[in-house]
Structures are given as C-alpha cells and as structure tokens.
Design an enzyme around this catalytic site. Structure first.
Site, PDB file in Angstrom:
ATOM      1  N   ASN A   1      53.294 -99.480 -15.556  1.00 46.66           N
ATOM      2  CA  ASN A   1      52.298-100.205 -16.366  1.00 46.66           C
ATOM      3  C   ASN A   1      52.545 -99.899 -17.840  1.00 46.66           C
ATOM      4  O   ASN A   1      52.194 -98.823 -18.325  1.00 46.66           O
ATOM      5  CB  ASN A   1      50.884 -99.772 -15.954  1.00 46.66           C
ATOM      6  CG  ASN A   1      49.799-100.548 -16.701  1.00 46.66           C
ATOM      7  OD1 ASN A   1      50.020-101.018 -17.822  1.00 46.66           O
ATOM      8  ND2 ASN A   1      48.637-100.683 -16.093  1.00 46.66           N
ATOM      9  N   PRO A   2      53.164-100.823 -18.561  1.00 52.87           N
ATOM     10  CA  PRO A   2      53.512-100.524 -19.958  1.00 52.87           C
ATOM     11  C   PRO A   2      52.289-100.260 -20.841  1.00 52.87           C
ATOM     12  O   PRO A   2      52.414 -99.565 -21.854  1.00 52.87           O
ATOM     13  CB  PRO A   2      54.262-101.783 -20.420  1.00 52.87           C
ATOM     14  CG  PRO A   2      54.144-102.777 -19.343  1.00 52.87           C
ATOM     15  CD  PRO A   2      53.651-102.122 -18.093  1.00 52.87           C
TER      16      PRO A   2
ATOM     17  N   THR B   1      49.259 -98.622 -19.911  1.00 50.96           N
ATOM     18  CA  THR B   1      48.780 -97.243 -19.748  1.00 50.96           C
ATOM     19  C   THR B   1      49.886 -96.239 -20.084  1.00 50.96           C
ATOM     20  O   THR B   1      49.605 -95.150 -20.580  1.00 50.96           O
ATOM     21  CB  THR B   1      48.264 -97.004 -18.316  1.00 50.96           C
ATOM     22  OG1 THR B   1      49.278 -97.392 -17.385  1.00 50.96           O
ATOM     23  CG2 THR B   1      47.007 -97.795 -18.048  1.00 50.96           C
TER      24      THR B   1
ATOM     25  N   GLU C   1      54.191 -86.059 -19.857  1.00 51.18           N
ATOM     26  CA  GLU C   1      54.595 -84.949 -20.721  1.00 51.18           C
ATOM     27  C   GLU C   1      55.588 -85.361 -21.818  1.00 51.18           C
ATOM     28  O   GLU C   1      55.523 -84.845 -22.929  1.00 51.18           O
ATOM     29  CB  GLU C   1      55.242 -83.808 -19.930  1.00 51.18           C
ATOM     30  CG  GLU C   1      54.848 -83.656 -18.489  1.00 51.18           C
ATOM     31  CD  GLU C   1      53.435 -83.175 -18.279  1.00 51.18           C
ATOM     32  OE1 GLU C   1      52.727 -83.793 -17.478  1.00 51.18           O
ATOM     33  OE2 GLU C   1      53.010 -82.202 -18.912  1.00 51.18           O
TER      34      GLU C   1
ATOM     35  N   ILE D   1      43.203 -88.014 -14.462  1.00 48.16           N
ATOM     36  CA  ILE D   1      42.572 -87.288 -15.566  1.00 48.16           C
ATOM     37  C   ILE D   1      42.637 -88.109 -16.855  1.00 48.16           C
ATOM     38  O   ILE D   1      42.508 -87.584 -17.950  1.00 48.16           O
ATOM     39  CB  ILE D   1      43.226 -85.904 -15.779  1.00 48.16           C
ATOM     40  CG1 ILE D   1      44.731 -86.039 -16.070  1.00 48.16           C
ATOM     41  CG2 ILE D   1      43.000 -85.023 -14.570  1.00 48.16           C
ATOM     42  CD1 ILE D   1      45.385 -84.714 -16.477  1.00 48.16           C
TER      43      ILE D   1
END
Lengths: 758, 178
Positions: free
Chosen positions: A647-648, A650, A721, A481
């Site tokens: 993945n730093p 994203t 989150e 998403i």
C-alpha cells in the site's frame, strides 16, 4: 495445516488491491474517536490504580508507611513487596518473547531498588484522582547504595555478550588484517561517536484495564505489540489457566518497540484484579514512561582506511552500549557496517557495560538506527578527505554480495535508490566545499547517507471464514500500532479472493486468534501477510473445487491455475464470459461458510543461502543560522528499496514518520541523566524534545522498483524501520556541509554547532 | 534532617466532596456530580464515557486532549471541569453530523494524516479551532499553529496537507460555492 512454501506465482490479477493507495480501513474509527485503546474499556466495578515510583536509583526500601493513604475513604488497598502474594519462582516464567538473556525484572518482588523510578507500590482506589492523591501519601524510606548510571565513566568496564537476544547475531569474526591495513592506508578516518539514550514515548501512555467477569475469567486490555506474548506472561506469572485470560489490543496508540515486552503496568493491573477480584485499570503517567526500556546510550569508534581512489582497505567499528545488571540487552549495532561495503579487512566489535538502569529495549530499527549513522558519517568524512562525491564513494565500494557471509542478496536495488534519490533532490547542483552554499544569514547544507535494515520473516497462522453472503473475515493475533496492519492484510486477502475491500474484515489484537508473533522489526507484512495469503489461497482452492462440481457449471473441468478471481467472481482466464459469482458458488453448493486455517513459514533454504535486507538513500537539506546556530531541516528525499509495496499510501506514511524519528534522533531527543541521582531529569514532553509540526518539512518518499521472489510469497519486505536508518547521518553530514562543523554527538543541538563556528 | 523529611511529607487533607457541574457536551446538556479536582479531560473520559478525547501527558504538553470550549481549542487536561461550568464543549464525537464526517475528518482519512490514531482527535479538534481563528493561511503558519499537538508517529506533513484541504473546503462552503 502448514502451507508448503513455494516460489510465488503472485499477482495473477493485475487489477487487485495490492499496490493501490487504499485508505486505512480503520480510518473512520480513528477520526471519530471510535477506536478504543487500552485505558478505554470499563465495567461498573472498575477500580483505579496508581503506581508509586522509587525516589532513588539503587538501594533498598527500609520502611513503607501506607497508613495515611489507607485512611482516606475510597482507598481500597495498597500493594507493596511486603504484602504481595506468592508468584512464579523461576525466571523462565517471567520471560517473554522479546526477553534477552538474564533475569527479567519482577515488580514488587523484594525491597531492592535496581533503577530510578522502579515501581515500588500500587495504590488502588475508587477513583483515579483519589488513587493519584493517595499515592502521594505513601511514605517510603530507603537505604541508599552507590549507583552507576554514567556510560562514559564506565566505558572500560565492559564484557562481550553472546547471542543473548533473538534477532541479533554476534559480530562475525574479523576478516583480513584490519589494524595493519588501516595503518597502511594512505587516507584515514578514525573517529568516535556518542549518542544519548532515547525513550519511545508513544502518545498513548502504557495502560492496562483488566475486566473481571462474574465467572472469574479476565479480559485484559493492554497496550502491547503482542497480545499472545502478554497472555503467556500473565498466565505464567500468576499461575492462571490459558482459558481464564484473554488479552486484547485492537488499537495501540503507538509503541515503536515499547510494547514488545509486557510492561509493569500489566503486572500491576493483573495483581490487583486477581487479588481484589474486581476490574482494575492502571495507567502510567508521562514521567513513568521513563521508568522502563529505552534506546541505550552508545559510544562508538569507526576507523576507515582507503586508497586515494576511494577503495576501502580497512573498516573497524567498535561499540559499547549500556545494559542493566539483570539482563544482557543487545542490538549488535556494528554488524551492518560489515554488510554495507566491500572491504577485505574488517573488524566489528560489540561490548556491553552494566549500569543501574532498567534494561534497554528495542526502539525503531534497534541497532541499525544507532550503528549505521556512525558508519555513514565516517564515510562522509572519508569522502571529504578524498575530495570525492559522497554518493560516488558509496558506489565505489558497493557490495554486490553480503561481505559478512559471502551470500548473495535476495534483491538489492540500492543503486537505484542513489540514482533516483539524487535526481529527485537535485544532488548534481551541490557544490562540494563546506560553507559554499548560503542564502542570506542561512548557511545551506546538502548531505546524504545510505541505510539498511533486515527483511525478516517469522512464523504465523491465520484463519479465514467466507460466508454465503460473500463476506470474508480473516484473523491473526498480530497488532496494528499505526503501521497499517489492518489495511494491508485486508488488501492481501481481497486480492487473493478478488473481493472488494469492503467485503473483507481483518481481525487482530486478540490472544485467542491464530498464532502470530510480536509485531516489530518490520516483519509483520512478511510474516502475517504470508499467512493471510496462504489461508486465502486455500479458500480459493475450495471455491474452484465447489464451482467445478455444480450442475451446468461454466467452470467444469477448469484447472485452478486457469481461474481468475476478480469482482467477487470466479472467471475462466481465457474465456471471461465463463464466470460464476462467489455467492452463487456458495449457494449452489449449499455451503454456508468456508473455514480454513493456515500457517506460513519462511523459505528456510533460500534464507540460509541469501541475505535479506531493505535499503535506502536519504538526501537532506539543512539551513543553519550562522549567528545563532539554529538548525532547520528544510527538505528530505528518502528513496527506499523494500520489495513490493502493498500500500503506497500507508508505506509512504511509515517512511515519513520514520524520517521524523530520524530528525528527532539527529537534532532533538536526549534523556539527561543527573548522575548524582542516577535519574533522568527531563522525564516529560516539555523537556524531552520530540519533533513538533514546525520542525518537519515536506518529506519526499520514493519507492524504487525491486523484484524479490525469495523473500516471501508476497515479494514484500516491510517498511517500518528502514525509513529512520540513514536520516541522522544525512542530517549530520548536511550540517557539516553547511557549516564546516563536524558534530559526532547525537543529538546535534545548536550549542555543539556554535562551539565549532567560533 | 529528620525534621526536613517530616516537613516534606505532604499534609493529609480529606478528598473533596462532589459538586454539581453542568456542561453542554456536543449539544446535550449534562449535569455531573464531580469532585472539584476532576479535570475536564477526566470528566469526559471517565464520567461521560467520551473516550475519543485522549490523555497523552496530563500536563498540557502534548495536545492529545484538545477539545473546543465555546468554539476555542483548549487542552482539557489543564482545566478543571468545574471551571467550565455552563460552557459548551465540543469533542471529536461531536464533529460528525449523523453519519456525515466533518471535512477535517474526511481530509485526515484521505491524506493518511495519522497512523496509530491516538493524537488524531486532538489534532482534528485543534485544526477546527485553528480554522475558526482564521490566523493561518500558509503551510508554515499551519505548522507553527499546530505545533502544540504532538504526533509521535510523525504524520505532520500529511496533517498539514489535510488541514490545507479542509480549510479550502470550509472557505468554499462559507462563500456559498456554485
């Protein structure tokens, strides 16, 4: 098929793509307009649907007059409760993977109106414009019944829910004697917090396109965070065989929880397509995006008692939230308060009040985004009363083990978050007194807060197909998403098999792929990533076996543990001249493709004995205009402990975006209900404020080192989150530091600050 | 009351008849027969199958539908296709040259200036319009002049970084860099 969970012997090849800031593999599609969302698929027979929304909040429809609309040439049909076909009878057929206890809402079920903007009719026409025009001509008469939409007026009319929704446990039993301990404490804080209802409002409005094929099968392009969740739902509701329907959601224009449950546009499009036997698209309007789930309005009380040295003696956290009449939506906002700090006397209490609203719905960090800020503002108030630095107070009561359960954390580097975050921010230069920092007309405030979120894992399966050309396709029915699922799953697969990123394709958003749960709660890397690793491990084993069997193989007799996978080759670990390319292994052994499927489970034993959580420390600078009360967030430092970061690039984007959500919650987002009408009045992007570019400063994200070999085979916890959780509190605390005004009512708009300044 | 109710009922007019509309879209002249109530956005998405231009609100509040008309950025949901008759429309699909991406598209990928990607075509078209306007030289000016384009994923800091980079690239190109 089930992969036995084991403690990971991971990262055998330190130069693999895991941990690298890889650009999004779907980036090119997204910047060229080549990524196609739910409303962007079509067939020549496509008809357009427009939903008519209820004008009242509660009552019943007494008359529907569709004559004027039906008289227009090109209007095909109008569905209402009066002419809908017979559908599934039992509640369980309408339940979905994120449904709480209760009876799910059934669109067009009968004449009853349960909430404002309830869908009451569906107009199907040959064009979008015509459907929209005809929808205006549907005349509906109602018998109005009294409604209750005001939580503050109904705060005493509550009940205590049980374990009514997956992922949320009822509060633990009280420990110690919190009431007495509070009274006996020399320093006390006892305060009430309120927070407005918030709507997800992803940029893409909810839409469904059902393509009706000549053989009667349906391809359903839906905006969802769970293609299989929607697949099960529509098959159950419409009594269709599983093989007749395929749900697709390769690209989702944001969701933040709004796509966790099947929304009514899916039902409507399916209803029309199955009845009319043609392709149908139904797209909600922006106002209709306020017609379903939302982050519930909340009233909370936090009482803290402490010794003069800052030791917490008593912690009481009570919350009342809204739910609907038909379902018990719970997000148990209080539980993290018992987990964050060491305290011997604790009472956590959570209640629901039923209102005439649509059932609320999980929204980014559901529960924690609401409850943790209340605790973290109360902690700031306590620090002020004690004359203690807020970071110091948190370290004083730092929980080394989970006080709710007594279990150790699988890993918890929150101390490092405080330390590195404070250093990066320059916290040491803060002068503690409110109103002690200013620049011209602007009062400057520095505030901080801690955050916490659960590091969950579910079950998922993945399939891998390695071709003779060395190209690998991995698939699982999960979603992306905007979180970066395509990219991180590609990295994990490429890492395990030592392939270049370009040789790996990851497929998702298709109900026909191997089973994956709904994508939410930051559990996708943990859940689906573990399945991807498991299935690629199997391909790896097969390749080692095949390589060992080749004539004159340089890998003959070499154990799997002694083989490296890098640059598309199998390499003997301690003699790197002995190597074979993957394509040579495949060709040499006459293997056209290797196909494997695997399912990954959480480490249940470890999970039963530990608490798994991500943590954060957030530092915020605000600037408040002393005369006008305008509030500007000037900079943010967010220090995150979330295990291994796949993945730093994203991951940083996830945290930044969540900080923006925190700015929205702290300063802007608020659904205004006119309780006389029971209706949200600001139901569009002009009146429901979300942060715009000019509201957002530089956001400095740092990930602290955190090693965790219990959370899953990847050591990664997920970051969707955690980025929001501390932010609203840090902003509120910074505003207090700037102005001396304590606002406990989110969002903190300038009127509330001005009222305190005068 | 009954009378009031009746007067609130919208009058029924027949749907409008299609009229010819000619647009040059991404360099190709297209003549469409559209009901005059068709917005430019719906003409692009539903009649020309150019779905790169997104619908985020249909009310001119979010900027997802931003396209360039005669080089200026506009919200394509707030104008009828018929009102743009004869004009040149550039959409996200028209920014690439063959396989080569526009500097903004490259910069958006490099800076991870999007997540879900839904607002992205509008952001990029809006940024192209912004650069052409030549009004923004600082980050704060970029932020202000890009505030008509919402990004619910919150990619704003990366959007600013991407535009800054593309702006420099375009300026260097214009000066004829060595």
């Amino acid at each position: 098929m089930i992969a036995i969970p084991s403690i990971p012997g991971f990262l055998r090849e330190p130069n693999g793509p895991i941990g690298k800031p890889v650009n999004r593999v779907d980036g090119r599609k997204k910047v060229t307009g080549d990524a196609h969302y739910a409303a962007e698929f079509t067939l020549p027979d496509l008809a357009h649907g427009c939903i008519v929304s209820s004008a009242i909040a509660r009552g019943r429809i007494t008359r529907i007059d569709t004559a004027a609309a039906l008289a227009l040439p090109g209007v095909i049909h109008i569905f209402t409760h009066e002419n809908r076909p017979s559908l599934a009878w039992f509640d369980r057929k309408w339940k979905d993977d994120d449904a709480p206890k209760g009876s799910p809402f059934r669109p067009l079920y009968d004449a009853e109106i349960h909430h404002a903007l309830q869908p009451v009719a569906l107009v199907i026409a040959e064009s979008f414009e015509l459907a929209r025009y005809a929808a205006r001509l549907v005349h509906i008469e109602y018998e109005v019944a009294p409604h209750q939409t005001n939580l503050r007026a109904n705060r005493a009319n509550t009940f205590t829910p049980g374990k009514d929704k997956g992922g949320f446990q009822p509060p633990p039993k009280p420990r110690g004697n919190p009431e007495q301990a509070f009274l006996d404490s020399p320093v006390q804080v006892d305060v009430e917090f309120t927070q407005a209802a918030e709507y997800h409002n992803p940029m893409e409005m909810h839409a469904t396109t059902v393509l009706h094929h000549d053989d009667g099968t349906l391809t359903v392009h839906d905006k969802t965070q769970g293609a299989q969740n929607c697949h099960t739902y529509v098959c159950n509701v419409f009594g269709l065989p599983k093989s007749a329907v395929r749900v697709m959601s390769p690209f989702v224009g944001g969701a933040f929880g709004s796509g966790l449950r099947p929304q009514h546009q899916l039902f409507m499009a399916m209803l029309a397509a199955t009845q009319l036997k043609r392709s149908v698209r139904v797209e909600l309007s922006r106002p209709q995006m306020f017609s379903f789930g939302h982050r519930p309005e909340t009233i909370q009380r936090v009482a803290l008692g402490a010794d003069r040295d800052g030791t917490l003696r008593a912690l009481i956290h009570e919350a009342v939230q809204e739910s609907s009449r038909n379902e018990n939506y719970v997000e148990i906002v209080v539980n993290w308060s018992g987990q964050q700090y060491t305290c011997d006397n604790v009472r956590l209490d959570y209640k629901l009040s039923r209102l005439d609203v649509h059932t609320p719905q999980d929204q980014r960090a559901p529960g924690a985004a609401t409850g943790v800020p209340a605790l973290e503002i109360a902690m700031d108030e306590l620090a002020c009363k004690l004359g203690m630095d807020p970071v110091e107070l948190r370290l004083k009561n730092y929980a080394e083990t989970d006080p709710n359960t007594g279990n150790p954390f699988s890993s918890k580097e929150l101390r490092a978050c405080f330390q590195h975050g404070a250093e990066r921010f320059g916290w040491a230069k803060r002068t503690p007194a409110p109103r002690s920092m200013r620049e011209g007309r602007e009062l400057i405030g520095w505030g901080m807060a801690a955050g916490v979120w659960d590091a969950m894992q579910g079950q998922a399966a993945a399939k891998a197909v390695l071709g003779v050309d060395g190209k690998l396709v991995v698939s699982s029915a999960t979603a992306d998403i905007g979180t970066g699922t395509y990219t991180v799953m590609t990295q994990i697969a490429a890492d395990v098999l030592g392939l270049p990123i370009e040789e790996v394709t990851f497929c998702l958003g298709d109900s026909s792929l191997p089973t994956a749960p709904i994508e939410g709660g930051s559990w996708t890397v943990s859940t689906v990533g573990s399945a991807v690793k498991a299935v690629c491990d199997r391909v790896r084993s097969q390749l080692v076996t095949l390589a060992g069997k080749l004539d004159n193989s340089p890998l003959k007799g070499v154990a799997e543990a002694d083989v490296l996978f890098a640059d598309g080759h199998l390499i003997v670990r301690n003699d790197r001249s002995r190597r074979l390319s993957i394509t040579d292994v495949m060709r040499g052994s006459g293997t056209l493709s290797i196909e494997e499927e695997a399912r990954a489970l959480p480490y249940l034993l470890a999970r039963a004995r530990h608490t798994f959580a991500t943590h954060s420390a957030v530092f915020v600078e605000v600037r408040v205009d002393e005369d006008l009360g305008t509030i500007r967030v000037a900079r943010v430092v967010s220090a995150i402990a979330a295990g291994r970061i796949i993945n730093p690039k994203t991951a940083r984007s996830q945290i930044q975006g969540a900080v923006v959500w925190g700015i929205g919650m702290g300063l802007e987002e608020e659904a205004f209900t006119d309780h006389r009408l029971g209706r949200v009045m600001n139901h569009d992007y002009a009146e429901y404020h979300v942060p715009v570019n000019a509201d957002v400063p530089e956001i400095d994200v740092l990930f602290v080192e955190e090693h965790d070999d219990m959370v899953n085979a990847l050591g990664a916890k997920g970051v969707g989150e955690i980025g929001i959780v501390g932010v609203p509190a840090a902003i509120a605390n910074a505003i207090h530091h700037a102005t001396g005004v304590r606002v406990r009512d989110f969002p903190i708009t300038l009127d509330k600050v001005l009222a305190g300044l005068r | 009351m009954a009378q009031l109710k009746a007067s609130l009922r919208p009058a029924t007019a027949p749907p409008p008849e299609p009229i010819p509309v000619t647009l040059t879209v991404n360099g190709v002249e297209r003549t469409l027969h559209l009901a005059p109530w068709t917005t430019l956005l719906d003409a692009l998405r539903l009649h020309l199958d150019l779905t790169g231009t997104k619908k985020g609100c249909d009310h001119g509040q979010c900027g997802a539908c931003t396209v360039l008309v005669d080089g200026r950025r506009i919200n394509s949901c707030l104008t009828l296709a018929a009102m743009q008759d004869g004009r040149k429309v550039t959409t996200i699909e028209g920014l690439t040259t063959g396989d080569a991406l526009h500097p903004l598209q490259e910069a958006f990928i490099e800076h991870d200036a999007f997540q879900c990607g839904y607002c992205t075509p509008g952001q990029i078209c809006s940024a192209a319009g912004l650069i052409a306007e030549g009004k923004a030289s600082t980050d704060d000016e970029i932020r202000e002049l890009m505030s008509g384009n919402l990004c619910r994923c919150g990619a704003y800091p990366n959007i600013v970084a991407a535009i800054r980079q593309a702006m420099a690239a375009v300026a260097t190109k214009a000066e004829g860099a060595p």
